[in-house]
Scaffold this motif. Sequence first.
Motif, PDB file in Angstrom:
ATOM      1  N   MET A  53      26.723  38.369  35.508  1.00 33.18           N
ATOM      2  CA  MET A  53      27.912  37.713  36.048  1.00 33.18           C
ATOM      3  C   MET A  53      29.174  38.563  35.862  1.00 33.18           C
ATOM      4  SD  MET A  53      26.866  35.176  37.611  1.00 33.18           S
ATOM      5  CE  MET A  53      28.448  34.541  38.082  1.00 33.18           C
ATOM      6  N   VAL A  54      29.164  39.507  34.934  1.00 28.83           N
ATOM      7  CA  VAL A  54      30.341  40.376  34.746  1.00 28.83           C
ATOM      8  C   VAL A  54      30.586  41.226  35.996  1.00 28.83           C
ATOM      9  CG1 VAL A  54      31.350  42.242  33.383  1.00 28.83           C
ATOM     10  CG2 VAL A  54      30.178  40.357  32.234  1.00 28.83           C
ATOM     11  N   PRO A  55      29.594  41.986  36.489  1.00 35.00           N
ATOM     12  CA  PRO A  55      29.871  42.755  37.700  1.00 35.00           C
ATOM     13  C   PRO A  55      30.081  41.872  38.938  1.00 35.00           C
ATOM     14  CG  PRO A  55      27.576  43.006  37.069  1.00 35.00           C
ATOM     15  CD  PRO A  55      28.273  42.291  35.947  1.00 35.00           C
ATOM     16  N   VAL A  56      29.425  40.724  38.978  1.00 35.10           N
ATOM     17  CA  VAL A  56      29.650  39.801  40.096  1.00 35.10           C
ATOM     18  C   VAL A  56      31.105  39.336  40.081  1.00 35.10           C
ATOM     19  CG1 VAL A  56      29.061  37.521  41.020  1.00 35.10           C
ATOM     20  CG2 VAL A  56      27.244  39.078  40.276  1.00 35.10           C
ATOM     21  N   THR A  57      31.611  39.011  38.914  1.00 35.98           N
ATOM     22  CA  THR A  57      33.015  38.612  38.780  1.00 35.98           C
ATOM     23  C   THR A  57      33.937  39.761  39.153  1.00 35.98           C
ATOM     24  OG1 THR A  57      32.431  37.054  37.022  1.00 35.98           O
ATOM     25  CG2 THR A  57      34.743  37.691  37.186  1.00 35.98           C
ATOM     26  N   ALA A  58      33.586  40.970  38.753  1.00 37.10           N
ATOM     27  CA  ALA A  58      34.413  42.132  39.092  1.00 37.10           C
ATOM     28  C   ALA A  58      34.457  42.349  40.604  1.00 37.10           C
ATOM     29  CB  ALA A  58      33.891  43.376  38.376  1.00 37.10           C
ATOM     30  N   VAL A  59      33.342  42.149  41.291  1.00 36.33           N
ATOM     31  CA  VAL A  59      33.329  42.260  42.756  1.00 36.33           C
ATOM     32  C   VAL A  59      34.212  41.175  43.367  1.00 36.33           C
ATOM     33  CG1 VAL A  59      31.887  42.014  44.810  1.00 36.33           C
ATOM     34  CG2 VAL A  59      31.096  43.411  42.902  1.00 36.33           C
TER      35      VAL A  59
END
Length: 120
Positions: free
Chosen positions: A74-80
Amino acid sequence: MNLALWIAAGLLAVVALAGGISKTFVPKEKLAEIPYAGWTEHYSAGFIKTLGILELLAAAGLILPAALDIAPVMVPVTAVCWVLLMVGAMITHFRNSEAKVMALNVIYLAVAAFVASGRF
């Protein structure tokens, strides 16, 4: 590299938290008085509060999944999602001829892209 990603995510989370708190809890009229917040005049109070809530969720999503080791993807998804939010912010600030804020949005976008690519 991991330390750099944590620092970048932490800085973005602080920015998201500050923006989220101000948009969620400060009345629209007070926000409009802040420099470079003239964009608020073109949007409803509900829309601004929704943006604030999304920024608060982004602050949590950039840190908590990795820190708690619960769904760290979820960290990279949030960053996107933050990248997409910054694209929208740049368009809004461009329409209001706020070049200084647009430059800041480009920096936030680049940091979010770094976090997204490093964490995927």
